[in-house]
Design an enzyme around this catalytic site. Structure first.
Site, PDB file in Angstrom:
ATOM      1  N   TYR A  52       0.847  -1.197   0.000  1.00  0.00           N
ATOM      2  CA  TYR A  52       0.000   0.000   0.000  1.00  0.00           C
ATOM      3  C   TYR A  52       0.879   1.243   0.000  1.00  0.00           C
ATOM      4  O   TYR A  52       1.845   1.316   0.756  1.00  0.00           O
ATOM      5  CB  TYR A  52      -0.903   0.028   1.249  1.00  0.00           C
ATOM      6  CG  TYR A  52      -2.346  -0.207   0.880  1.00  0.00           C
ATOM      7  CD1 TYR A  52      -2.978   0.651  -0.022  1.00  0.00           C
ATOM      8  CD2 TYR A  52      -3.062  -1.271   1.403  1.00  0.00           C
ATOM      9  CE1 TYR A  52      -4.292   0.431  -0.388  1.00  0.00           C
ATOM     10  CE2 TYR A  52      -4.374  -1.487   1.034  1.00  0.00           C
ATOM     11  CZ  TYR A  52      -4.987  -0.631   0.135  1.00  0.00           C
ATOM     12  OH  TYR A  52      -6.269  -0.841  -0.231  1.00  0.00           O
ATOM     13  N   GLU A  54      -0.523   4.807  -0.569  1.00  0.00           N
ATOM     14  CA  GLU A  54      -1.321   6.024  -0.820  1.00  0.00           C
ATOM     15  C   GLU A  54      -0.440   7.251  -0.647  1.00  0.00           C
ATOM     16  O   GLU A  54       0.331   7.346   0.304  1.00  0.00           O
ATOM     17  CB  GLU A  54      -2.499   6.082   0.148  1.00  0.00           C
ATOM     18  CG  GLU A  54      -3.647   5.201  -0.308  1.00  0.00           C
ATOM     19  CD  GLU A  54      -4.803   5.193   0.673  1.00  0.00           C
ATOM     20  OE1 GLU A  54      -4.861   6.050   1.560  1.00  0.00           O
ATOM     21  OE2 GLU A  54      -5.651   4.294   0.522  1.00  0.00           O
ATOM     22  N   ASP A 198      -6.784  13.329 -25.139  1.00  0.00           N
ATOM     23  CA  ASP A 198      -6.752  11.942 -24.689  1.00  0.00           C
ATOM     24  C   ASP A 198      -6.097  11.178 -25.838  1.00  0.00           C
ATOM     25  O   ASP A 198      -6.735  10.895 -26.852  1.00  0.00           O
ATOM     26  CB  ASP A 198      -8.199  11.473 -24.456  1.00  0.00           C
ATOM     27  CG  ASP A 198      -8.315   9.967 -24.230  1.00  0.00           C
ATOM     28  OD1 ASP A 198      -7.305   9.263 -24.397  1.00  0.00           O
ATOM     29  OD2 ASP A 198      -9.425   9.512 -23.918  1.00  0.00           O
ATOM     30  N   THR A 224      -4.058   5.996 -22.037  1.00  0.00           N
ATOM     31  CA  THR A 224      -3.867   4.657 -21.509  1.00  0.00           C
ATOM     32  C   THR A 224      -2.457   4.241 -21.924  1.00  0.00           C
ATOM     33  O   THR A 224      -1.823   4.880 -22.767  1.00  0.00           O
ATOM     34  CB  THR A 224      -4.896   3.661 -22.092  1.00  0.00           C
ATOM     35  OG1 THR A 224      -4.905   3.778 -23.507  1.00  0.00           O
ATOM     36  CG2 THR A 224      -6.288   3.928 -21.549  1.00  0.00           C
ATOM     37  N   LYS A 227      -2.018   0.506 -25.395  1.00  0.00           N
ATOM     38  CA  LYS A 227      -2.368   0.403 -26.822  1.00  0.00           C
ATOM     39  C   LYS A 227      -1.073   0.493 -27.649  1.00  0.00           C
ATOM     40  O   LYS A 227      -0.225  -0.371 -27.507  1.00  0.00           O
ATOM     41  CB  LYS A 227      -3.404   1.468 -27.158  1.00  0.00           C
ATOM     42  CG  LYS A 227      -4.696   1.270 -26.332  1.00  0.00           C
ATOM     43  CD  LYS A 227      -5.774   2.260 -26.685  1.00  0.00           C
ATOM     44  CE  LYS A 227      -7.081   1.929 -25.987  1.00  0.00           C
ATOM     45  NZ  LYS A 227      -7.373   2.723 -24.802  1.00  0.00           N
ATOM     46  N   ARG A 233      -2.020  -2.740 -18.944  1.00  0.00           N
ATOM     47  CA  ARG A 233      -3.368  -2.151 -19.006  1.00  0.00           C
ATOM     48  C   ARG A 233      -3.493  -1.113 -17.898  1.00  0.00           C
ATOM     49  O   ARG A 233      -3.696  -1.461 -16.729  1.00  0.00           O
ATOM     50  CB  ARG A 233      -4.382  -3.284 -18.819  1.00  0.00           C
ATOM     51  CG  ARG A 233      -5.824  -2.909 -18.954  1.00  0.00           C
ATOM     52  CD  ARG A 233      -6.634  -4.130 -19.270  1.00  0.00           C
ATOM     53  NE  ARG A 233      -6.206  -4.677 -20.540  1.00  0.00           N
ATOM     54  CZ  ARG A 233      -6.704  -4.294 -21.715  1.00  0.00           C
ATOM     55  NH1 ARG A 233      -7.660  -3.415 -21.786  1.00  0.00           N
ATOM     56  NH2 ARG A 233      -6.238  -4.810 -22.842  1.00  0.00           N
TER      57      ARG A 233
HETATM   58  N1  DSN Z   1     -11.939   0.625 -25.265  1.00  0.00           N
HETATM   59  C1  DSN Z   1     -10.950   1.448 -25.911  1.00  0.00           C
HETATM   60  C2  DSN Z   1     -10.874   1.180 -27.350  1.00  0.00           C
HETATM   61  O1  DSN Z   1     -11.063   0.041 -27.721  1.00  0.00           O
HETATM   62  O2  DSN Z   1     -10.624   2.076 -28.132  1.00  0.00           O
HETATM   63  C3  DSN Z   1     -11.170   2.850 -25.613  1.00  0.00           C
HETATM   64  O3  DSN Z   1     -11.362   2.966 -24.251  1.00  0.00           O
END
Ligand code: DSN
Length: 412
Positions: A52, A54, A198, A224, A227, A233
């Protein structure tokens, strides 16, 4: 690997191996997916999961964070270097919480904001009415041009100046073209609103120098990490120093509790991998592969939304070829080819059965495929779509897909 899972829970062990097999034996075209390196995978299963922590490095609400502080600081430093960010927060657990933290740092509930419509390439968290973003904030959405199906910056400027939002968001989940981030900055400056992005889909392309990187001159950028960036993730937020305190407070204690330090370690590894010179070649190959895959599909007669692609993803208007999005997704799946049905601009179907499929090349590029393999992938896709109602034929194609994929096994 997973010997203990095998002993303790053979059922889950079987599922893990079955999923690995599915990933290795199929053609994965979902543009928001990728395959992490074995090092990233190991960090995700490490002892750091037990801690932990925080707070932030050097100011935690728990003892025993001497090691974790080093891990998190390394992730922060590498991320700042990778994108030229003034400030970075590596704690968001996923893309939606990262966007939620960004909005709550910059907006009051009820404030007006602008993002692209979901059906034209935006994301649920960009102001859709079923999502917290559309419920908490007054989102007015912009669209793409009816003719070109691309962003029309003059129209966006006009709408922003009329609507006077407090925040203008760019960055999309189903937009196959380059984004003119400089134009967004200029529109936001003219309107006097926050300029945020984003970049979840294209982060790896920005880091690899094959797409404009907005981080140095945007107020706040979320992404994120799993990708095109090829990390675990998860998600991160980058911002100008003037927003650092607000962003950090919005993430913790505003939204999250203890950060997932095992995931933060995996992010640090992925950022280190993306800082290597070869990542530029990788990012560039993703884009080359997508272009060739798109052209090969066009040669088979398929209509690509916007007429092509500049990045890692392609939107195919399969309805124009007499197949609906859901039929295409299902037929391809039976042939071991994975994609997702997707709305296209000015959709005439529904989100459950739209006119398009969304495909992309990050996973195949990670597996080492190049332009010539993209032509083979297009031919498998065409064959499967032509035989969408013939299960025996689709099973036959699946076997051929498996043989093809056996030449590109990533996880041994
Ligand atoms: N779920 C993602 C995508 O497939 O583009 C976006 O959050």
């Amino acid at each position: 690997m997973f010997e203990n899972v095998k002993k303790v829970d053979p059922l889950i062990y079987d599922y893990i191996l079955a999923e690995k097999e599915r990933q290795m034996e199929g053609i994965e075209l979902i543009p928001s997916e990728n395959l992490v390196s074995p090092a990233v995978l190991e960090a995700l299963g490490s002892y750091l999961t037990n801690k932990y922590s925080e707070g932030y490095p050097g100011r935690r609400y728990y003892g025993g964070n001497e090691v974790v502080d080093k891990v998190e600081q390394l992730a922060i430093d590498r991320l700042k270097q990778l994108f030229g960010a003034e400030h970075a927060n590596v704690q968001p657990n996923s893309g939606s919480p990262a966007n939620m933290a960004m909005y709550s740092a910059l907006l009051n509930v009820g404030d007006k904001a602008m993002g692209l419509k979901l059906t034209e390439g935006g994301h649920l968290t960009h102001g859709h009415k079923v999502n917290f973003s559309g419920k908490l904030y007054n989102f007015v959405q912009y669209g793409v041009s009816k003719e070109s199906e691309m962003l029309d910056y003059d129209e966006i400027r006009k709408k922003v100046l009329e609507e006077k939002p407090k925040l203008l968001l760019s960055g999309y989940t189903a937009y196959p073209r380059n984004i003119d981030f400089k134009e967004f900055r200029s529109i936001a400056d003219e309107a006097g609103c926050y300029c945020v992005a984003d970049i979840a889909h294209i982060a790896g392309l920005c880091a690899g120098g094959v797409h404009e990187n907005p981080v140095p001159y945007f107020d706040v950028v979320t992404t994120t990490t799993h990708k095109t960036l090829r990390g675990p993730r998860s998600a991160v937020i980058m911002c100008k120093n003037e927003f650092s305190e607000k962003i950090d407070k919005a993430v913790f204690p505003g939204l999250q509790g203890g950060p997932h330090e095992h995931v933060i370690a995996a992010k640090a590894i992925a950022f280190g991998e993306a800082l290597k010179p070869e990542f530029k070649d990788y990012a560039s190959q993703i884009v080359k592969n997508a272009r060739v895959l798109g052209e090969a599909l066009q040669d088979y007669g398929y209509r690509l939304v916007t007429g092509g692609t500049d990045n890692h993803l392609i939107l195919v208007d399969v309805r124009k070829s007499g197949v609906s999005g859901i039929e295409a997704e299902k037929a391809l799946e039976k042939a071991g080819i994975y994609c997702n049905k997707n709305t296209i601009p000015f959709e005439t179907g529904s989100p459950w059965d739209p006119s398009g499929i969304r495909i992309g090349t990050p996973v195949l590029t990670t597996r080492g495929m190049k332009e010539s393999e993209m032509k083979e992938v297009a031919s498998f896709m065409h064959l499967a779509l032509k035989n969408k109602d013939n299960d025996a034929k689709l099973a036959e194609i699946k076997n051929k897909v498996k043989l093809f994929c056996n030449n590109f096994i990533f996880y041994k």
